[in-house]
Structures are given as C-alpha cells and as structure tokens.
Scaffold this active site. Structure first.
Site, short mmCIF file in Angstrom:
data_model
loop_
_atom_site.label_atom_id
_atom_site.label_comp_id
_atom_site.label_asym_id
_atom_site.label_seq_id
_atom_site.Cartn_x
_atom_site.Cartn_y
_atom_site.Cartn_z
CE LYS A 149 39.78 55.27 38.73
NZ LYS A 149 39.02 54.91 39.12
CB THR A 166 41.63 35.58 31.76
OG1 THR A 166 41.56 33.68 31.81
CG2 THR A 166 41.38 35.37 30.39
CB THR A 208 36.17 55.95 50.22
OG1 THR A 208 34.95 54.69 50.68
CG2 THR A 208 36.23 56.58 49.09
N1 PMP Z 1 44.40 53.92 42.13
C1 PMP Z 1 43.47 54.74 42.78
C2 PMP Z 1 44.43 55.98 43.47
C3 PMP Z 1 42.23 54.43 42.22
O1 PMP Z 1 41.60 55.43 42.09
C4 PMP Z 1 41.86 53.80 40.93
C5 PMP Z 1 40.08 53.53 41.66
N2 PMP Z 1 39.29 54.24 41.04
C6 PMP Z 1 42.73 52.57 41.11
C7 PMP Z 1 43.88 52.93 41.41
C8 PMP Z 1 42.17 51.39 40.99
O2 PMP Z 1 41.97 51.49 38.87
P1 PMP Z 1 40.88 50.13 38.66
O3 PMP Z 1 39.41 50.90 38.91
O4 PMP Z 1 41.09 50.34 37.09
O5 PMP Z 1 40.99 48.94 38.73
#
Ligand code: PMP
Length: 405
Positions: A247, A277, A362
């Site tokens: 992010k 991997t 979501t």
């Molecule tokens: N934790 C939170 C609070 C998230 O919002 C997200 C993904 N949006 C993740 C973990 C997962 O992170 P990643 O996108 O690096 O898989």
C-alpha cells in the site's frame, strides 16, 4: 449436480443485489500517477484514480523503480525457491532488517502478502499456543478472521475499539491460559483509529500477547513511517506489528515484526510461510528502497495529509456526506448498493473519475460507500473536478428523489 447452473445462479443472486464485482481494467502510467488509462468495450479513455491504496504514489518513485530495475539486472526475475530451499535472497535479508528497524523490533519475517502474513502468523500463534484464547476486534480484516478460524482456537469478539469490552471478555477466561489480542490501527473502510495504548493496558493486565495490523498506516504515520504505533509512541508495547509492502510502500508483500523468538517460532511452524516460493528479489529491493525513502522523508506524508484535509473540506462544503474520522480515508456514504454502483459508473463514464463502489461483505449492508483515498499527487484541479462531479451527481439524485415523492 449441475455445477454450471449452480455457479450461474449464485452469480445471478449477486447481480440482483447490485454487488456483483466488475473489475476496472486500468493501465497505470509511471510518471503520471494518479492518471491512468481505462480499457473498456474495446476502447480506452483517460481516468483519474481516486481509490488507490498506493497512498503516496511511491509506485512510480524513481528510487523504488530504480532499485527494482537494478535488482532484476543483478538477480534475474524470481527467487527460485521457498525461503528454506534456495529462495532466500540477500535482498530478503536486507528487507527484514529494514522492517525490524522500522518498528523497533528485534526481527521481522516476510510473507507473500499482508493477507498471508495475518492468516499464517495468527493461525500459527493461536493454533500452537496451548489452549489459547483469541480476542479479536469485531471489525478485523478478513485475513485476521480467517487466520484465527484456521487456528481452531477459542475466539472471543470484542466490541470495535472498545478496551472496556475487551477487559470484560478477558476477565471471563482462566488467567493461566495463553491469550492473544488482535486488532488494527487504521480500519480500512471507516478510517477510524484504535486506542492502541488503552488496548495494550488491558492486554497487559491480563497477560495477553498483542497483535496489531498496521497495514493502512505503515509509511503514512509516525516520523519514520512506522505507523500509528510509532506516532503514539507505543510500538514497544506490541508483541507483533504486522504490515504490508503493497500500500503506502507501493510494491508487494507482507510482514510481521516481533522478538527474535516469536519470529523464529512463526518461521519454523507457519505452513503459509514455509511451503511457498519467496518474493522476487526485485520486489524486496523495491520495498526496501521505499521504506528507506519514507523513513528519511516526511514530505510525502505532510502533502498527503494536506490533500486529504482539502478533499474532505471541499466535499463537506458541497454537502456530500462523508464519514468523519482522523485518518486519510474519506468514505462517501451512499448506503445503497445499486445506487453506489450507479454513481461509480457515472463518475467513470461521464467524468473520467474512478472510485470503486464498496459493498457487503466488505462493509455491512446498508453502509455501501465510495471510498476515496486522496494522495499527494492529486492536483488542485483534480480535486476541483472530483468535487464538481460529486455535486453534479448529487444534484441529479436529489432531483430524482424529489420527482419520486
Ligand atoms: N489487513 C488489512 C486491514 C487490509 O485491509 C488488507 C488488504 N486490503 C490486508 C491486511 C491484506 O494486505 P495485502 O493487500 O498486502 O494482502
């Protein structure tokens, strides 16, 4: 069973509810963020992206892309194996040292993504600690929930950001049992922030381990980008700080930082770490460059906060309903899945503005929203265009609602 008919009927159900996911086919242009090309129906159009989690635009930063190019030249494309069998590249080792330093911890451990880091680390800790009881914030991310579920440990859900409720729930469990409190710093959809110190006070009183997801805060808060725990001066109180490299750091991957022993334990027992991997060396090199840059430079963070405040104020002045919070996430509340999708489509089709609609699961049903993430690279003109578009669409909805009355 007619499998195809089953799949089709399930998808049709999602469509009826207005929450069928349509991916927006984007081509980002390095050097021109947040502007991109949208590929659609055989054609293309220019768009401004307003919902990216590349919060600071580091994905096009020459320091990051340069480090990735150099690592590819040096090491080639992939890592060539799991961490245990030929896939530990020196770039992984350097990145883990960078991450441990970022959070002031003894060690760090890399994973394929932030999702996998939560799933694997929580699954392993909660699953292997004998008779562990897990205390999970009610708004925790799916990756934490799935990790806790996979561990089969006893699970207690405490009220969102509520240390008193956590305290009550912890008090009901035998004091001699191992306990783990899992929560986030910045919650991704509402943008609210956890009272980390108060939660640590409660956890400490009950002898519980603390696990903090800083995915939406690393790079963005604290004088070196160590997240809310750095900003609030309480990183040392957390047993595990988890984060993403995808992010604000704008590359890819996830990690935990913790004591040497805890990291060694997860490294040794987590199948989601062991049997996959490792990240490409160029990814590790780019992430390390991004972290190093953001440790030294506060300019991106300052500009980010300024842009967020400006967008929020402009939307409020235009009577667009945003959810108040103290973070960089600006949710525009629509509270209807079909309308949310229609507004998103209109923004894209008529105004060249891309904001993805956010639906159940979501967010809870009835709280559908457009989640806006202003960044340091959005110009004054971009902001004016965004607010004008929202005002125009809101005016139309108002007229439509009046006409229906
Ligand atoms: N934790 C939170 C609070 C998230 O919002 C997200 C993904 N949006 C993740 C973990 C997962 O992170 P990643 O996108 O690096 O898989």
């Amino acid at each position: 069973m007619d499998y195809e008919a089953f799949f089709g009927a399930e998808i049709a159900g999602l469509r009826r509810e207005g929450r069928y996911r349509v991916f927006t086919d984007l081509e980002r242009h390095s050097g021109n963020f947040p502007h991109a090309t949208h590929h659609h129906d055989g054609g293309t159009r220019p768009v401004t992206v307003w919902c990216s989690n590349d919060y600071l635009g580091m994905g096009q930063h020459p320091t990051v892309t340069g480090a990735m190019h150099e690592a590819i030249e040096r090491c080639g494309a992939g890592a060539g194996g799991t961490r245990n069998i030929s896939g530990t590249n020196h770039y992984h080792v350097l990145l883990e040292a960078e991450l441990a330093d970022l959070h002031g911890k003894e060690a760090a451990l890399l994973f394929t993504s932030g999702y996998v880091s939560n799933w694997a680390a929580l699954g392993t800790l909660a699953g292997k600690l004998p008779n562990c009881a897990v205390f999970s914030d009610s708004e925790n991310h799916a990756s934490m929930i799935e990790g806790i579920r996979a561990s089969r440990a006893e699970r207690h859900i405490f009220r969102h950001n509520d240390p008193e409720d956590l305290n009550r729930k912890l008090a009901l469990v035998d004091p001699s049992r191992p306990k783990l409190v899992a929560f986030e710093s910045v919650y991704s959809m509402d943008g609210d922030i956890a009272p980390i110190d108060e939660i640590c006070d409660v956890a400490e009183a009950h002898g519980a381990l603390t696990y903090l997801d800083e995915v939406h805060a690393v790079g963005l808060y604290g004088t070196r980008g160590g997240g809310i725990s750095e900003r609030d001066g309480c990183a040392h109180r957390l047993d595990v700080i988890e984060g993403t490299l995808g992010k604000a750091f704008a590359v890819h991957g996830g990690y935990i930082t913790a004591s040497e022993k805890l990291c060694d334990f997860v490294r040794s027992f987590a199948s989601g770490f062991i049997f996959t991997t490792s990240l490409p060396p160029a990814v590790a090199a780019g992430a390390a460059a991004s972290i190093r840059h953001l440790k030294a430079s506060g300019a991106e963070r300052a500009r980010h906060q300024e842009r967020v405040a400006r967008v929020r104020a402009a939307l409020e002045a235009a009577n667009i309903p945003t959810l108040p919070n103290d973070s960089h996430i600006v949710p525009v509340m629509v509270c209807d899945p079909v309308l949310c999708k229609a507004i998103s489509d209109t923004l894209l089709d008529e105004f060249g503005i891309y904001v993805q609609p956010i639906n159940y699961p979501t967010v809870p049903r009835g709280t559908e929203r457009l989640r806006i993430t202003p960044g340091p690279l959005h110009t004054d003109a971009d902001i004016a265009h965004l607010v004008d578009a929202f005002s125009e669409i809101w005016g139309r909805i108002g007229l439509r609602q009046k006409a229906a009355e």
